[in-house]
Scaffold this active site. Structure first.
Site, PDB file in Angstrom:
ATOM      1  N   ARG A  52    -104.974   2.914  -4.001  1.00 45.18           N
ATOM      2  CA  ARG A  52    -106.029   2.179  -4.701  1.00 45.18           C
ATOM      3  C   ARG A  52    -106.876   1.415  -3.696  1.00 45.18           C
ATOM      4  NH1 ARG A  52    -102.335  -0.989  -9.065  1.00 45.18           N
ATOM      5  NH2 ARG A  52    -101.336   0.786 -10.063  1.00 45.18           N
ATOM      6  N   ASP A  54    -109.788  -0.848  -2.232  1.00 47.05           N
ATOM      7  CA  ASP A  54    -110.367  -2.053  -2.799  1.00 47.05           C
ATOM      8  C   ASP A  54    -111.886  -1.926  -2.913  1.00 47.05           C
ATOM      9  OD1 ASP A  54    -110.385  -4.555  -3.867  1.00 47.05           O
ATOM     10  OD2 ASP A  54    -109.876  -5.619  -2.013  1.00 47.05           O
ATOM     11  N   TYR A 111    -105.567   4.738   7.882  1.00 44.32           N
ATOM     12  CA  TYR A 111    -106.833   4.032   7.718  1.00 44.32           C
ATOM     13  C   TYR A 111    -107.542   3.901   9.061  1.00 44.32           C
ATOM     14  CZ  TYR A 111    -106.028   2.528   2.895  1.00 44.32           C
ATOM     15  OH  TYR A 111    -105.846   2.501   1.531  1.00 44.32           O
ATOM     16  N   ARG A 201    -107.321  -5.048   6.373  1.00 44.98           N
ATOM     17  CA  ARG A 201    -108.458  -5.933   6.652  1.00 44.98           C
ATOM     18  C   ARG A 201    -107.994  -7.270   7.234  1.00 44.98           C
ATOM     19  NH1 ARG A 201    -111.413  -6.219   1.151  1.00 44.98           N
ATOM     20  NH2 ARG A 201    -112.782  -7.637   2.315  1.00 44.98           N
TER      21      ARG A 201
END
Length: 269
Positions: A52, A54, A111, A201
């Site tokens: 999921r 963001d 990522y 992040r």
């Protein structure tokens, strides 16, 4: 006959409040794809994603699955869905894959985070990277990134959206850089079995502070060990983050792993 379809998905996340469908009329990746499938097939489906992402986060290797009765071939379905989807979302491939679950069968997610380090704004990168004019110590950032390798309690970098476990295993945590005409393009790759909410992040935000000299290496290690989030650290903006790939075992072993407990998180970012 209803069959399970597996697809790789790419999207620009700027116009969406994340992957997961939300109540009301908020635009989401999941909801937009489900609407497109209903338009093409006349069937209401639920799309399952590997992670999921963001609000504002992008993907080039998200993996999804859905069940539908379709009799016109995979390529026809791929073309029809892409013709229906908006320009900022596109399937890259599609095939039938009985029993496949994009979340439960995933072994790791990769990522990529992009930073543009330049004295002046770089307009062409404004929606794809975190732009900073600060000087960054690449060696310090690399040393800190190396500390994250392996299994750790990552409570200092996020909270689990489900359950209480904050332990994750990181397989890759590395910076690369290349010169630009007016600065540096810095890429951070992190691959792990699962992630906490905002984990990537927050890690990038802390690593940038290490690179600026505002956080010493020892303090970074202590924060990881103690599991305490650092105050005043900027959460890296979402536009620099991309879900690059989801790793799966070979297809022959997927069914043998059915029934294992899924990762507690799948709200990756």
């Amino acid at each position: 006959m209803v069959a399970r379809y597996r697809a790789t998905l790419a999207y620009d996340g700027r116009a969406y409040v994340g992957f997961q469908r939300q109540a009301g009329k908020l635009a989401t990746i999941q909801g937009t794809i489900e609407t497109a499938i209903a338009h093409v097939t006349g069937q209401t489906v639920t799309v399952i994603g590997a992670g999921r992402t963001d609000t504002g986060v992008h993907a080039e290797g998200q993996v999804i699955a859905f069940d539908v009765d379709w009799r016109h071939g995979n390529e026809v379905l791929l073309r029809a869905l892409n013709a229906t989807l908006p320009p900022d979302i596109a399937l890259q491939d599609i095939r039938q894959h009985a029993g496949f679950h994009p979340r439960f069968d995933a072994e790791a997610r990769l990522y990529r985070y992009t930073i543009v380090q330049a004295a002046q704004r770089q307009p062409l990168w404004r929606q794809q990277a975190w732009q900073t004019h600060y000087e960054l110590d690449a060696d310090a950032m690399t040393a800190a990134a190396d500390v994250l390798m392996g299994e750790h309690d990552f409570a200092a970098f996020g909270k689990p959206p489900q359950g209480t476990s904050t332990t994750r295993t990181v397989y890759r945590s590395a910076w690369t850089a290349q010169p630009m005409p007016f600065g540096w393009l810095r890429l951070y790759h992190i691959e792990a079995n699962a992630f906490l909410q905002h984990m990537v992040r927050r890690i990038v935000g802390v690593l940038v502070e290490v690179g600026r000299g505002n956080i010493r290496h020892e303090a970074f290690v202590t924060a990881l060990t103690d599991g305490v989030m650092m105050n005043g650290v900027t959460l890296a903006p979402p536009e620099g983050l991309v879900l690059e790939a989801v790793r799966y075992p070979d297809d022959a072993t997927l069914l043998s792993k059915r029934g294992r407990r899924p990762p507690e998180d799948w709200n990756d970012e």
